[in-house]
Every structure is written in structure tokens, then in C-alpha cells.
Design an enzyme around this catalytic site. Sequence first.
Site, PDB file in Angstrom:
ATOM      1  N   TYR A   1       0.841  -1.188   0.000  1.00  0.00           N
ATOM      2  CA  TYR A   1       0.000   0.000   0.000  1.00  0.00           C
ATOM      3  C   TYR A   1       0.885   1.250   0.000  1.00  0.00           C
ATOM      4  CZ  TYR A   1      -4.138  -2.805   1.289  1.00  0.00           C
ATOM      5  OH  TYR A   1      -5.176  -3.708   1.318  1.00  0.00           O
TER       6      TYR A   1
ATOM      7  N   PHE B   1     -13.652  -4.144  -0.879  1.00  0.00           N
ATOM      8  CA  PHE B   1     -14.598  -3.570  -1.835  1.00  0.00           C
ATOM      9  C   PHE B   1     -16.030  -3.701  -1.282  1.00  0.00           C
ATOM     10  CE2 PHE B   1     -11.549  -4.853  -5.516  1.00  0.00           C
ATOM     11  CZ  PHE B   1     -10.687  -3.825  -5.159  1.00  0.00           C
ATOM     12  N   PRO B   2     -16.284  -3.211  -0.064  1.00  0.00           N
ATOM     13  CA  PRO B   2     -17.589  -3.430   0.574  1.00  0.00           C
ATOM     14  C   PRO B   2     -18.738  -2.667  -0.068  1.00  0.00           C
ATOM     15  CG  PRO B   2     -16.293  -1.896   1.866  1.00  0.00           C
ATOM     16  CD  PRO B   2     -15.376  -2.433   0.791  1.00  0.00           C
ATOM     17  N   LEU B   3     -18.433  -1.763  -0.994  1.00  0.00           N
ATOM     18  CA  LEU B   3     -19.481  -1.053  -1.733  1.00  0.00           C
ATOM     19  C   LEU B   3     -19.457  -1.435  -3.206  1.00  0.00           C
ATOM     20  CD1 LEU B   3     -19.025   2.447  -0.068  1.00  0.00           C
ATOM     21  CD2 LEU B   3     -20.782   0.734   0.426  1.00  0.00           C
ATOM     22  N   GLY B   4     -18.757  -2.532  -3.529  1.00  0.00           N
ATOM     23  CA  GLY B   4     -18.587  -2.904  -4.919  1.00  0.00           C
ATOM     24  C   GLY B   4     -17.545  -2.016  -5.565  1.00  0.00           C
ATOM     25  N   GLY B   5     -17.513  -2.005  -6.880  1.00  0.00           N
ATOM     26  CA  GLY B   5     -16.511  -1.186  -7.566  1.00  0.00           C
ATOM     27  C   GLY B   5     -15.127  -1.726  -7.301  1.00  0.00           C
TER      28      GLY B   5
ATOM     29  N   PRO C   1     -12.612  -1.090 -12.588  1.00  0.00           N
ATOM     30  CA  PRO C   1     -13.590  -0.798 -13.639  1.00  0.00           C
ATOM     31  C   PRO C   1     -14.315  -2.064 -14.081  1.00  0.00           C
ATOM     32  CG  PRO C   1     -11.515   0.326 -14.080  1.00  0.00           C
ATOM     33  CD  PRO C   1     -11.249  -0.609 -12.928  1.00  0.00           C
TER      34      PRO C   1
END
Length: 295
Positions: free
Chosen positions: A52, A207-211, A214
Site C-alpha cells: 500500500y 470492496f464493501p461497496l462494490g466497484g 472498472p
Amino acid sequence: MTTASFAGRAVSRIGYGAAQLARLSDRRDDAVSLLRRAIELGVDHVDTAEFYGFGFANQVIREAVRPADDVLIVTKVGADPNPDGPLPLRVAQRPEQLRASVEANLRGLGLDRLPVVNLRRIDSGPGVRPEADQVVDFDDQLATMTALRDEGKIGAIGLSCVTLDGFRRAQPAGIACVQNAYSLVTRGDEDLLRACSAAGVAWVPFFPLGGGFPGMPKAADEPVVHEVAASLGLTVAQVGLAWLLHHDPGVLLIPGTSDRAHLEANLAVGEIVLDAAALATLDGVESRSNEVLLG
């Protein structure tokens, strides 16, 4: 904020994912201040990796987190920094690479022992796939992780991007958590989540909100999520995170941000109550695949 069990201790169900600290790489003091604010607000679980920000996140954690804070620091191996490549990381699955990655995280964080280390397999989920000498037997990797635990260099073993069969295969080694891409709109790992819940293994979705990449589905693209958010006076992100907390008591969140206001909004999710009607509406959102490959 409610707590859940993780690696033998109770931690707040909303932690902090350090990946986005790299956005503050030219503002180190702001990065340290942001992480200190998270701890002040009750964060006691920070997720990181040496790749990171090419080590920047670990350096910030080393400076910001004090022993008295009693923060559970979780890192991962299976990929290494790759500052000169087309992607910011390169696959590093071989046993000697896992060991070298543990040593790099120990140095970067200034620790003698890493409390939890996730072995990131790349057989499933979004991202890249192993090729050539990076196709490594799971048992060989688990043997390396177990040896590192026996040596006292790591405290507990987690898994990331693992299948249900892989999780079951690894359970005899003692698994503390599973980190897979999972959200309201990407629920393909529901059976794995249930298996973790039954075994008392923490489920820590990334990715807890998706996305994330791309082409991956996003909670923000679902009209009903916007409708629920508007009816409750919340943001779409808060609704997506709150759904995860309501979905299973073993879920631990690690939303990341480089913005203080977003940090505070994320941590406020722990106080949100979704009623039966809102949950039913959200549960009805179609789940889609997150298998987006890079490279």
C-alpha cells in the site's frame, strides 16, 4: 460501537483500511493525523499491506499507532510492491516470497510480531491470476504460514481471495479471518460467509461497496439503494456499509478513506439501524459477479 471476535479478542466492528493513505503520500502529517483521528473515534483494527503506497501506509501506521492504543494490526502477503510495473503490485505466491513479505511488513511496521497476516490467494475474486512459477500449492503456502506462526513472527493466519473449498482445506491450520470481495451487489460468496460464521471466523469484506476495479458492480448504481438512503437521511455509502453489518454478526468492516469527513461518516454507520422494510428492499438487490481480471 458494537464489537465482534477477531483473532481471540473483541474489536469494534468498523475498523480502517489503510490502502487509501497512499493518496496522502505527499502530506505525511495529514495521513498520521487522519489515522490518529480514527483511533480517537474508536478504531482498534487497522488493515494494511507493505504494497500500500509502496510502504507508505505501513510507515504511517508505525508513526501513528502507539502501544497504549491496543490496535489490532492486520497485514497481508501474496503480493509485493511493484513501483515500476503497469500495476502497483506483483504476484508473490511462492513460499520464500511469503516469508520475505512477512519480514518486509515487520520492518515497515516496526514490529517484532505481526498480530494477523492474511495469505492472499489469487485463485478467485477480482484482480490477477497466477502464472508459471506463481502457481503454488495451497498446502505449501499454509505450511510456510504455520511455520512463521510457530516462529512467533505472526500471531494468527487469515485468508484472502479464497474459495469455500480452500477455506475448508485450510481450517485445520487455524484460520482467524477471511477477506474476500463482497458487498450488497456481489454476494457470490454467501456460502463461504455462512461457513465462516458457523466456525466463528471473522468475515472482513474488501470492496464493501462494490466497484474497486472498472467493470465491477457498484452499490451506488442501484436505484433502490439511493431510495433507502434518501428515506433515512443517509449517504449511499452508509447504507451499503450498514447492510453488511446487519447481514451477519461476524462481519467486520475496513472502509478506507483519505478524507476526515468520510472517515467520520463511515464510523457513524455503527449507530445506524435498518428496519425490516429497508433490509428486505436491500436484500432484494440482484447479486452479480465480481470476477474482473487485470493484467
